[in-house]
Design an enzyme around this catalytic site. Structure first.
Site, mmCIF file in Angstrom:
data_model
loop_
_atom_site.group_PDB
_atom_site.id
_atom_site.type_symbol
_atom_site.label_atom_id
_atom_site.label_comp_id
_atom_site.label_asym_id
_atom_site.label_seq_id
_atom_site.Cartn_x
_atom_site.Cartn_y
_atom_site.Cartn_z
ATOM 1 N N GLU A 294 0.823 -1.210 0.000
ATOM 2 C CA GLU A 294 0.000 0.000 0.000
ATOM 3 C C GLU A 294 0.861 1.266 0.000
ATOM 4 O O GLU A 294 0.605 2.205 0.748
ATOM 5 C CB GLU A 294 -0.972 -0.029 1.193
ATOM 6 C CG GLU A 294 -1.884 -1.250 1.165
ATOM 7 C CD GLU A 294 -2.950 -1.282 2.250
ATOM 8 O OE1 GLU A 294 -2.733 -0.710 3.326
ATOM 9 O OE2 GLU A 294 -4.008 -1.901 2.003
ATOM 10 N N ASP A 373 -8.224 -9.190 4.327
ATOM 11 C CA ASP A 373 -8.015 -7.981 5.113
ATOM 12 C C ASP A 373 -9.024 -7.834 6.245
ATOM 13 O O ASP A 373 -9.882 -6.963 6.179
ATOM 14 C CB ASP A 373 -8.104 -6.764 4.178
ATOM 15 C CG ASP A 373 -7.439 -5.545 4.780
ATOM 16 O OD1 ASP A 373 -7.056 -5.610 5.943
ATOM 17 O OD2 ASP A 373 -7.322 -4.536 4.064
ATOM 18 N N GLU A 401 -12.306 -2.040 12.210
ATOM 19 C CA GLU A 401 -12.336 -1.416 10.881
ATOM 20 C C GLU A 401 -13.483 -1.955 10.022
ATOM 21 O O GLU A 401 -14.248 -1.193 9.454
ATOM 22 C CB GLU A 401 -10.998 -1.645 10.172
ATOM 23 C CG GLU A 401 -11.002 -1.116 8.748
ATOM 24 C CD GLU A 401 -9.658 -1.246 8.059
ATOM 25 O OE1 GLU A 401 -8.709 -1.770 8.668
ATOM 26 O OE2 GLU A 401 -9.559 -0.815 6.891
HETATM 27 O O1 GCW Z 1 -7.056 -2.936 6.176
HETATM 28 C C1 GCW Z 1 -6.060 -2.096 5.759
HETATM 29 C C2 GCW Z 1 -6.398 -0.755 6.297
HETATM 30 C C3 GCW Z 1 -5.224 0.181 6.274
HETATM 31 C C4 GCW Z 1 -4.073 -0.473 7.009
HETATM 32 C C5 GCW Z 1 -3.755 -1.794 6.313
HETATM 33 C C6 GCW Z 1 -2.640 -2.576 7.006
HETATM 34 C C7 GCW Z 1 -2.342 0.517 8.327
HETATM 35 O O2 GCW Z 1 -7.471 -0.241 5.561
HETATM 36 O O3 GCW Z 1 -5.608 1.381 6.889
HETATM 37 O O4 GCW Z 1 -2.950 0.358 7.080
HETATM 38 O O5 GCW Z 1 -4.879 -2.609 6.306
HETATM 39 O O6 GCW Z 1 -2.964 -3.491 7.726
HETATM 40 O O7 GCW Z 1 -1.482 -2.263 6.825
#
Ligand code: GCW
Length: 685
Positions: A294, A373, A401
């Site tokens: 990311e 995720d 989240e």
């Molecule tokens: O689920 C995603 C989140 C990001 C997060 C990423 C991760 C810290 O939307 O905000 O970044 O995972 O776990 O690195």
């Protein structure tokens, strides 16, 4: 203790060397002030006959004990002598608990062990009110954490960042540590937090976000005094701190022309900076790294792999006993939605399984529990079974989240238990065992989770979300605890003994994760959340995005074909039996069906319902359950503190509004796609 007496026995020079012993003493004094009773220490002379609780380190010599000068030998004298004469081997975090004739003795080889023992006794007393000194049951047991490394990661930034705010995916206000672009002057709440974590057995904390921005990258250097102060907050509770670092730090912080892990200058830079950190924080835990993920920098830029990257940091940390937690959350977030051959779920295994055996012994590969995720429902990540020669940490998300963002009541312990209990090879070790070090490779890893606290007055935004924080600590200590029993403890410690409150909170939380699942994305398909915020429904929100999270719904059907036969081949990343269980529609569990298969709307589930009717039924039922939660909580007015009642009521109202929105969008979407009406004729828009 009532009117009784507690006694803390330590050897002469121990307290200076072990700051946790001072915490044990402070805790005992606090308890005596709050609940009555007196505390004596080794030097306090004549404790008398009414000693009820003795905490002693194994360094204490049983002869003489305080009070020995007096003519009478009290019952507790004999018990303490017996325990201390032959305490057994106690690893630093373990304690021995002996109860006999109304006297409780806790013995440990370190302050941390003693603190765990003290919290155990306190928890036990709160869980069983009325269980008093007259309880004469004889106990003699050693308690140890199942999992040696029990860690909470904070996704806190020093500065407030435009899109994510200060705490990335934080739903409880700003950071407990930082405010106004600096470490807080007053760390009072951080101290309370450290105490709370110590009481549930957490022993590592990652202080900052794994997405490391410019300011936070400098916590390693100019920001080090902040780390020193935070380490001092956590140390007295037996907790070591970690920093998330940027792989590009040699360039962005150090001014070097490269961050190539094989470059000697880069290696020297990390060695020097790490030595500097350890001079300031001798018990520093190590680093946490999100690389090539990311947008975070990583070894791929130099044509190196993640073993090269992780070992670079591991070698800088090794002389000091530090550990690098290297995250396996690596995937292509610039995917083309038209490309059906790329499967994000495959990414971690594709990248990391071939590297098994190449990581240094002080690397722990930190694997998200699922391949995607932190969704409400996912299969267990196939990486967990694929790397016997690597230390593995399983990463959970306490911050909600994708599970209602602390606006929805969603008790996650039942979900975590399912994950931890899964047997990746069908029989033999569980996921928890692999993290513990009882997997095929026998290498101890860790259990890690993303924290859910902030500077909100209730710590976690939703007061009932505290139960998740509590449960994570308890399950990391003992992954076989029953979620309802853990909740029971939390209710007792939080709200006291009122049986109606206990029953009400159970009624709301016990099944709340399944309730949440029932009105959100169905049958394991995942996402369908609003892009960016990840809150609330947006069925096609990610469907044409670059993030690799698609459901492929059309007029005929829905789901992702991840089979070997006709799909992305993801099922082949699992060992038997799961590779076949998931591959075959006849055996794939309903709750993961759309994660593994693309099926027609009319496909009949094991439950007997069709996919389309399942969506209708679960979404209507889910909202009804939230309506019940609202009623249950309303009935507890006056029985829990007023401010807590008001905050939870407000959150439940929002949960109900949001659940209705999910229901209406999902049922309408499905109806419009396939045109199949609800068999029960309910209102669809
Ligand atoms: O689920 C995603 C989140 C990001 C997060 C990423 C991760 C810290 O939307 O905000 O970044 O995972 O776990 O690195």
């Amino acid at each position: 203790l009532g009117t009784g007496h507690a006694l803390l026995l330590t050897a002469r020079d121990e307290t200076a060397a072990d700051p946790v012993l001072a915490t044990v003493e402070t805790e005992l004094r606090r308890a005596a002030r709050a609940h009555g009773g007196r505390l004596s220490t080794r030097t306090d002379g004549e404790p008398g006959p009414d000693v009820r609780l003795v905490l002693a380190t194994t360094a204490v010599h049983p002869q003489p004990l305080p009070g020995d000068a007096a003519a009478t030998e009290h019952a507790w004298h004999a018990l303490v002598r017996r325990v201390l004469a032959d305490p057994g081997t106690l690893p630093p975090e373990s304690f021995r608990l002996v109860r006999d004739a109304g006297v409780t003795v806790v013995a440990a080889s370190s302050g941390t062990g003693l603190l765990h023992g003290l919290h155990h006794v306190a928890r036990d007393a709160a869980a069983r009110p009325g269980r008093a000194a007259e309880d004469t049951a004889v106990t003699d047991e050693v308690r140890s954490p199942a999992q040696a490394v029990r860690m909470l990661d904070h996704w806190d930034n020093v500065d407030v960042h435009d899109v994510m705010g200060q705490v990335e995916r934080g739903y409880a206000g700003g950071s407990l540590f930082f405010a106004d672009g600096a470490l807080r002057d007053d760390l009072g709440r951080a101290e309370e937090y450290a105490r709370l974590l110590g009481s549930i057995g957490i022993n590592r904390v990652g202080l900052n976000n794994v997405n490391v921005h410019a300011r936070e990258a400098r916590l390693l250097t100019e920001g080090l005094p902040d780390v020193v102060r935070l380490a001092a907050v956590f140390r007295p509770h037996g907790i070591r701190v970690h920093l998330s670092v940027s792989f590009a730090a040699p360039m962005t912080v150090g001014g070097l022309p490269t961050a190539d892990p094989l470059d000697p200058g880069v290696q020297r830079w990390w060695a020097d900076v790490t030595a500097h950190v350890y001079r300031a924080v001798p018990d520093f835990g190590g680093y946490v790294v999100k690389a090539d993920s990311e947008g975070q920098p990583g070894p791929f830029a130099y044509g190196r792999d993640h073993a090269d990257g992780a070992n670079l940091l591991a070698r800088a940390l090794a002389p000091f006993g530090g550990t690098v937690f290297w995250r396996a959350f690596v995937y292509d977030h610039h995917q083309d939605w038209r490309d059906r051959s790329t499967d994000r779920a495959r990414a971690a295994h594709d990248h990391f399984a071939p590297l098994d055996g190449r990581f240094d012994e002080n690397v722990v590969l930190q694997v998200k529990h699922g391949p995607l995720d932190f969704q409400t429902r996912e299969a267990v990540s196939p990486v967990i079974a694929a790397m016997p020669r690597t230390r593995l940490a399983v990463e959970l998300q306490v911050t909600q989240e994708y599970t209602g963002q602390q606006r929805h009541a969603c008790y996650l312990a039942p979900w975590w238990r399912e994950i931890l209990d899964l047997r990746p090879w069908g029989e033999g070790p569980t996921v928890a065992d692999v993290a513990i070090g009882d997997g095929p490779g026998g290498r101890p890893g860790a259990l890690v989770a993303v924290s859910n606290v902030g500077d909100d007055p209730f710590w976690t935004g939703h007061p009932l979300a505290q139960a998740n924080l509590y449960a994570f600590g308890r399950l990391a200590w003992d992954p076989t605890l029953a979620p309802e029993a853990v909740l029971d403890e939390w209710v007792g410690l939080t709200f006291g003994a009122d049986p109606d409150v206990r029953a009400g909170v159970h009624a709301i939380l016990d099944d709340s994760w399944r309730t949440y699942e029932s009105y959100t994305a169905p049958l394991g398909v995942g996402f369908m959340v609003t892009p960016g915020s990840h809150y609330g429904p947006s069925v096609d929100g990610y469907e044409y995005s670059p993030w690799g999270t698609y459901h492929f719904a059309d007029r005929d059907g829905i789901g992702v074909d991840r089979t070997r036969a006709t799909g992305t081949g993801y099922t082949g990343q699992y060992p038997a039996p799961w590779r076949d269980v998931y591959e075959d529609l006849a055996t794939c569990p309903d709750e993961l069906l759309l994660f593994f298969h693309h099926v027609p709307w009319g496909h009949v589930l094991h439950s007997g319902s069709t996919v389309v009717q399942h969506v209708y039924d679960t979404h209507f039922a889910g909202v009804e359950r939230v309506e019940e939660m609202v009623g249950t909580w309303a009935a507890l007015a006056g029985r829990v503190p007023e401010d807590v009642h008001a905050r939870v009521s407000e959150r439940l109202d929002e949960q109900l509004r949001s659940a209705r929105e999910w229901r209406d969008q999902l049922t309408t979407y499905v109806f419009r796609k396939c045109g199949v009406p609800d068999a029960r004729g309910r209102r669809i828009y």
